[in-house]
Design a protein around this motif. Structure first.
Motif, mmCIF file in Angstrom:
data_model
loop_
_atom_site.group_PDB
_atom_site.id
_atom_site.type_symbol
_atom_site.label_atom_id
_atom_site.label_comp_id
_atom_site.label_asym_id
_atom_site.label_seq_id
_atom_site.Cartn_x
_atom_site.Cartn_y
_atom_site.Cartn_z
ATOM 1 N N ARG A 1 -19.102 1.470 -17.426
ATOM 2 C CA ARG A 1 -18.395 2.725 -17.180
ATOM 3 C C ARG A 1 -18.399 3.027 -15.689
ATOM 4 N NH1 ARG A 1 -22.152 3.370 -21.669
ATOM 5 N NH2 ARG A 1 -20.936 3.224 -23.598
ATOM 6 N N ALA A 2 -17.388 3.748 -15.251
ATOM 7 C CA ALA A 2 -17.240 3.985 -13.809
ATOM 8 C C ALA A 2 -18.443 4.708 -13.220
ATOM 9 C CB ALA A 2 -15.956 4.780 -13.551
ATOM 10 N N ALA A 3 -19.007 5.654 -13.973
ATOM 11 C CA ALA A 3 -20.127 6.442 -13.457
ATOM 12 C C ALA A 3 -21.479 5.830 -13.794
ATOM 13 C CB ALA A 3 -20.049 7.862 -14.021
ATOM 14 N N GLU A 4 -21.486 4.653 -14.389
ATOM 15 C CA GLU A 4 -22.722 4.034 -14.857
ATOM 16 C C GLU A 4 -23.358 3.191 -13.761
ATOM 17 O OE1 GLU A 4 -24.123 1.706 -18.901
ATOM 18 O OE2 GLU A 4 -22.123 1.291 -18.084
ATOM 19 N N PRO A 5 -24.630 3.425 -13.429
ATOM 20 C CA PRO A 5 -25.295 2.570 -12.449
ATOM 21 C C PRO A 5 -25.385 1.131 -12.948
ATOM 22 C CG PRO A 5 -26.552 4.581 -12.846
ATOM 23 C CD PRO A 5 -25.495 4.517 -13.903
ATOM 24 N N GLN A 6 -25.372 0.183 -12.024
ATOM 25 C CA GLN A 6 -25.417 -1.221 -12.406
ATOM 26 C C GLN A 6 -26.709 -1.558 -13.151
ATOM 27 O OE1 GLN A 6 -22.682 -3.444 -11.620
ATOM 28 N NE2 GLN A 6 -23.749 -4.488 -13.272
ATOM 29 N N GLU B 1 -29.223 -3.154 -18.427
ATOM 30 C CA GLU B 1 -30.215 -2.842 -19.454
ATOM 31 C C GLU B 1 -29.564 -2.456 -20.778
ATOM 32 O OE1 GLU B 1 -33.341 -2.496 -21.605
ATOM 33 O OE2 GLU B 1 -33.642 -3.018 -19.502
ATOM 34 N N ARG B 2 -28.380 -1.858 -20.727
ATOM 35 C CA ARG B 2 -27.747 -1.287 -21.910
ATOM 36 C C ARG B 2 -26.843 -2.237 -22.670
ATOM 37 N NH1 ARG B 2 -22.179 -0.751 -22.564
ATOM 38 N NH2 ARG B 2 -21.976 0.079 -20.448
ATOM 39 N N ASP C 1 -33.289 0.034 -10.053
ATOM 40 C CA ASP C 1 -32.920 1.245 -9.311
ATOM 41 C C ASP C 1 -31.578 1.789 -9.797
ATOM 42 O OD1 ASP C 1 -32.396 3.245 -7.504
ATOM 43 O OD2 ASP C 1 -33.014 2.100 -5.745
ATOM 44 N N ARG C 2 -31.590 2.935 -10.459
ATOM 45 C CA ARG C 2 -30.358 3.537 -10.982
ATOM 46 C C ARG C 2 -29.690 4.462 -9.974
ATOM 47 N NH1 ARG C 2 -30.998 4.177 -17.511
ATOM 48 N NH2 ARG C 2 -32.059 2.180 -17.831
ATOM 49 N N ASN C 3 -30.232 4.520 -8.771
ATOM 50 C CA ASN C 3 -29.625 5.327 -7.719
ATOM 51 C C ASN C 3 -28.925 4.477 -6.667
ATOM 52 O OD1 ASN C 3 -30.592 7.905 -8.679
ATOM 53 N ND2 ASN C 3 -32.625 7.276 -7.984
ATOM 54 N N SER C 4 -29.054 3.156 -6.756
ATOM 55 C CA SER C 4 -28.478 2.296 -5.719
ATOM 56 C C SER C 4 -28.069 0.951 -6.306
ATOM 57 C CB SER C 4 -29.477 2.085 -4.577
ATOM 58 O OG SER C 4 -29.002 1.124 -3.659
ATOM 59 N N ASP C 5 -26.761 0.736 -6.480
ATOM 60 C CA ASP C 5 -26.263 -0.577 -6.890
ATOM 61 C C ASP C 5 -26.544 -1.628 -5.820
ATOM 62 O OD1 ASP C 5 -25.381 0.565 -9.210
ATOM 63 O OD2 ASP C 5 -23.241 0.456 -8.724
ATOM 64 N N THR C 6 -26.574 -1.196 -4.552
ATOM 65 C CA THR C 6 -26.873 -2.124 -3.463
ATOM 66 C C THR C 6 -28.258 -2.729 -3.629
ATOM 67 O OG1 THR C 6 -25.417 -0.991 -1.903
ATOM 68 C CG2 THR C 6 -27.183 -2.326 -0.967
ATOM 69 N N PRO D 1 -15.443 9.133 -10.828
ATOM 70 C CA PRO D 1 -15.932 8.304 -11.936
ATOM 71 C C PRO D 1 -15.901 9.016 -13.283
ATOM 72 C CG PRO D 1 -17.372 8.078 -10.034
ATOM 73 C CD PRO D 1 -16.408 9.177 -9.706
ATOM 74 N N GLN D 2 -16.251 10.319 -13.322
ATOM 75 C CA GLN D 2 -16.269 11.018 -14.605
ATOM 76 C C GLN D 2 -14.870 11.159 -15.189
ATOM 77 O OE1 GLN D 2 -16.975 12.275 -11.643
ATOM 78 N NE2 GLN D 2 -16.674 14.506 -11.489
ATOM 79 N N LEU D 3 -13.866 11.267 -14.316
ATOM 80 C CA LEU D 3 -12.493 11.353 -14.792
ATOM 81 C C LEU D 3 -12.016 9.988 -15.277
ATOM 82 C CD1 LEU D 3 -10.438 13.636 -15.027
ATOM 83 C CD2 LEU D 3 -9.497 12.944 -12.823
ATOM 84 N N SER D 4 -12.361 8.944 -14.547
ATOM 85 C CA SER D 4 -12.003 7.590 -14.962
ATOM 86 C C SER D 4 -12.610 7.263 -16.315
ATOM 87 C CB SER D 4 -12.483 6.589 -13.901
ATOM 88 O OG SER D 4 -12.207 5.263 -14.285
ATOM 89 N N ASP D 5 -13.884 7.618 -16.520
ATOM 90 C CA ASP D 5 -14.542 7.345 -17.804
ATOM 91 C C ASP D 5 -13.900 8.134 -18.933
ATOM 92 O OD1 ASP D 5 -16.343 5.505 -16.823
ATOM 93 O OD2 ASP D 5 -17.905 6.980 -16.415
ATOM 94 N N ALA D 6 -13.513 9.392 -18.677
ATOM 95 C CA ALA D 6 -12.885 10.209 -19.714
ATOM 96 C C ALA D 6 -11.560 9.599 -20.171
ATOM 97 C CB ALA D 6 -12.665 11.632 -19.197
ATOM 98 N N ILE D 7 -10.767 9.102 -19.219
ATOM 99 C CA ILE D 7 -9.480 8.484 -19.570
ATOM 100 C C ILE D 7 -9.704 7.169 -20.308
ATOM 101 C CG2 ILE D 7 -7.359 7.505 -18.613
ATOM 102 C CD1 ILE D 7 -7.738 9.484 -16.242
#
Length: 390
Positions: free
Chosen positions: A16-21, A26-27, A61-66, A132-138
């Motif tokens: 999902r767009a708002a989902e951390p890597q 893990e999911r 780390d769910r705050n940094s995809d980097t 991201p939240q709008l992209s996920d909703a659509i």
């Protein structure tokens, strides 16, 4: 014990767009992703024990995809070096300055240092990037017959409302006949469009029919195409910044020093790396003809910083990620400075003449999947298999 727990997973949805890597790894469920997690667990367990906690922290780390991708890049390098017949020590004090670079590598009678950096192309964080939240909703809307292209025309100042957008878009897509739209499009009729406006937000959608064999899958994303602006960033500048940052960090290590760049970009080009390391190409015209040379604006050709001679090679892998580990070949670029310590000997070489500068552009290993201990076509299977609409 490992990075990922061995548990029953059921959520097969794409990221999902708002989902951390880290959360996605893990999911996500399925055999494709189980093998990815298994290999990451194995590689992490082979990493030296004293360095495992820091690596584990970054992988989760769910705050940094980097942080996640840079940790995966270090795991990959460690495994590739081991599989190429090297012994690898992690964060060992090296040289006379008390520094601890990522890897001290021994191969036969040779030793060299490898410092890793993961560098990604940047997205513009401007008002015309779809939140991201709008992209996920659509994407979660039911759209068995169409996917949509989406363009953000204007953005409001508050969080984008979603209720009316979702109901309007659902009704509009349900009212369209995909076969009729295809027939109309073959007669040069434009694809159906729909605009939504509320609270300063304005989005424009275009309905694109799914092919008959792709219809009816409720798990498919709804957004197929959307515009996304990229920051104006020259690929050569990205590589140059990465090498300059790491190359000047440790002083004189008294050993051959390689900066390993994990280069994440949409369209990575060898020309960008050449320009970053050896300078921009310039043509000099004469009465008898013309010659090509390099400007002194590359990492190794700059006249103002002799410290750059400390880096004897730059190892580059384009878009390193679990799904590309066996596909993208590592390439080692050598300093043209004859006074520089030579980089280590790898099994294969490919010499190139680059606009008047004799350099070595080397395929770092003969078979990357063999060095990594993975099948050539790894990972196997479909990451997001089509569910049976029945």
């Amino acid at each position: 014990m490992g990075v990922y727990a061995n548990r029953n997973r059921t959520d097969t949805a794409p990221k999902r767009a708002a989902e951390p890597q880290a959360e996605f790894f893990e999911r996500v469920a399925g055999p494709f992703w189980d093998q990815v997690r298994d290999v990451i667990n194995e590689w992490w367990l082979r990493f030296p024990g004293q360095a495992q906690p820091g690596l584990l922290s970054r992988l989760g780390d769910r705050n940094s995809d980097t942080n996640v991708y840079s940790a995966l890049w270090e795991l990959y390098l460690h495994e590739m070096l081991r599989g190429s017949g090297c012994s690898v020590e992690v964060e060992r004090q090296t040289g006379t300055g008390g520094y601890r670079p990522d890897f001290l590598v021994t191969r036969g009678n040779e030793q060299f240092v490898v410092e890793a950096i993961w560098k990604a192309q940047k997205r513009e964080a401007g008002s015309y990037s779809l939140p991201p939240q709008l992209s996920d909703a659509i994407d979660r809307l039911p759209s068995p017959n169409f996917f949509v292209s989406c363009e953000l025309r204007s953005a409001g100042t508050a969080t984008p409302p979603q209720r009316r957008l979702k109901s309007e878009l659902t009704r509009w897509l349900a009212s369209l006949d995909p076969d009729q739209v295809i027939a109309d499009h073959e007669r040069k009729v434009p694809l159906p469009r729909h605009s939504w406006q509320e609270a300063g937000w304005c989005l424009t959608f275009q309905a694109i029919p799914r092919s008959p064999g792709k219809r009816g899958n409720p798990s498919c994303r709804t957004i197929g195409v959307y515009s996304s602006a990229w920051a104006v960033e020259d690929g050569s500048e990205r590589v140059l910044h990465a090498v300059t940052h790491k190359g000047g960090k440790y002083g004189d290590l008294e050993l051959p020093f390689i900066v390993a760049v994990g280069h994440a970009a949409d369209f990575p080009e060898d020309e960008d790396i050449e320009r970053a390391l050896y300078g921009s190409t310039v043509e000099y015209a004469y009465e008898s003809g013309s010659t090509f040379s390099r400007k002194p604006d590359g990492y190794w050709t700059a006249t103002y910083d002799h410290a750059h001679s400390r880096v004897s090679g730059v190892l580059v892998v384009n878009n390193p990620a679990p799904w590309t580990w066996t596909k993208n070949t590592p390439v080692l670029w050598q300093s043209p400075d004859p006074a520089s310590l030579p980089p280590p000997t790898f099994p294969t070489w490919a010499t190139a003449q680059l606009a008047g500068i004799q350099v070595e552009r080397r395929s770092a290993i003969r078979s990357v999947h063999t060095a990594l201990g993975l099948p050539e076509r790894w990972p196997t299977g479909d990451p997001f298999p089509r569910s049976d609409p029945r």
